[in-house]
Design a protein around this motif. Structure first.
Motif, short mmCIF file in Angstrom:
data_model
loop_
_atom_site.label_atom_id
_atom_site.label_comp_id
_atom_site.label_asym_id
_atom_site.label_seq_id
_atom_site.Cartn_x
_atom_site.Cartn_y
_atom_site.Cartn_z
N ASP A 154 0.80 -1.17 -0.10
CA ASP A 154 -0.18 -0.11 0.10
C ASP A 154 0.64 1.33 -0.08
O ASP A 154 0.31 2.22 -0.36
CB ASP A 154 -1.03 -0.06 1.07
N ASP A 155 2.13 1.30 0.40
CA ASP A 155 2.98 2.32 0.29
C ASP A 155 3.59 2.50 -1.23
O ASP A 155 4.27 1.46 -1.70
CB ASP A 155 4.23 2.28 1.32
N PRO A 156 3.27 3.62 -1.77
CA PRO A 156 3.53 3.71 -3.48
C PRO A 156 5.02 3.80 -3.60
O PRO A 156 5.45 3.25 -4.51
CB PRO A 156 2.93 5.06 -3.63
N MET A 157 5.63 4.40 -2.66
CA MET A 157 7.09 4.46 -3.00
C MET A 157 7.80 2.78 -2.97
O MET A 157 8.74 2.65 -3.71
CB MET A 157 7.83 5.35 -2.10
N GLN A 158 7.54 1.99 -1.98
CA GLN A 158 8.04 0.83 -1.60
C GLN A 158 7.71 -0.13 -2.81
O GLN A 158 8.25 -0.69 -3.34
CB GLN A 158 7.65 0.07 -0.35
N ARG A 159 6.22 0.13 -3.32
CA ARG A 159 5.71 -0.79 -4.49
C ARG A 159 6.53 -0.45 -5.60
O ARG A 159 6.79 -1.27 -6.18
CB ARG A 159 4.24 -0.30 -4.61
N GLU A 160 6.72 0.78 -5.83
CA GLU A 160 7.39 1.22 -6.94
C GLU A 160 8.89 0.80 -7.05
O GLU A 160 9.38 0.11 -8.16
CB GLU A 160 7.46 2.80 -7.22
N MET A 161 9.35 0.70 -5.95
CA MET A 161 10.91 0.20 -6.11
C MET A 161 10.86 -1.24 -6.25
O MET A 161 11.70 -1.61 -6.89
CB MET A 161 11.58 0.59 -4.30
N MET A 162 9.94 -2.17 -5.50
CA MET A 162 9.90 -3.31 -5.79
C MET A 162 9.56 -3.74 -7.52
O MET A 162 10.33 -4.39 -7.99
CB MET A 162 8.79 -3.91 -4.95
N CYS A 163 8.84 -2.88 -7.85
CA CYS A 163 8.51 -3.08 -9.19
C CYS A 163 9.56 -2.86 -10.14
O CYS A 163 10.13 -3.61 -11.08
CB CYS A 163 7.17 -2.15 -9.70
N LEU A 164 10.45 -1.72 -9.99
CA LEU A 164 11.59 -1.42 -10.62
C LEU A 164 12.58 -2.44 -10.51
O LEU A 164 13.29 -3.02 -11.48
CB LEU A 164 12.26 0.00 -10.45
N LEU A 165 12.91 -3.06 -9.41
CA LEU A 165 13.73 -4.01 -9.30
C LEU A 165 13.53 -5.21 -9.94
O LEU A 165 14.19 -5.88 -10.71
CB LEU A 165 14.13 -4.33 -7.69
#
Length: 131
Positions: free
Chosen positions: A16-27
């Protein structure tokens, strides 16, 4: 005859945290995964119903938007897609036990761990496909 495209790995990220979600997605995208993102377990459950067989990896936080938490989602995911690699993350102790085969990563986790897990899962799937 045309060559068939190799099957790309698909990961489901539930955070639910957009920044953490985005980081996981980028990785994961850097590790050649297609990524589906959700911020709630309820949305992820719909993805599991529709695309469960094509998913290789699911990473979920414990605390999510909606009524269900990530541990409950992990149980549902392993029940519906037993071969799915499931990782549950949290900065706090787990509220209940994880299903068999699921992994727990304490926050903060290291980005390299995500890349290593993606590679390990890809190797495991390619070995399964060769068998």
């Amino acid at each position: 005859m045309g060559q068939s495209k190799p099957l790309r790995a698909t990961a489901l990220i539930v955070e639910d945290d957009p920044m953490q979600r985005e980081m996981m997605c980028l990785l994961l995208e850097e590790s050649d995964y297609d990524v589906i993102q959700c911020e709630s377990a309820e949305a992820a459950e719909l993805i599991l119903d529709r695309k469960g067989g094509s998913l290789w990896l699911m990473m979920t936080d414990v605390n999510l938007a909606g009524q269900m938490d990530g541990v409950e989602l992990a149980h549902i995911a392993k029940e519906r897609v037993p071969d799915l690699e499931v990782i549950v993350t949290s900065g706090k102790p787990l509220p209940q036990a994880l299903p068999e085969g699921a992994k727990f990563w304490s926050k903060p986790w290291v980005p390299l761990d995500v890349i290593r897990e993606a590679e390990r899962t890809s190797v495991a799937h390619s070995t399964d496909d060769d068998a």
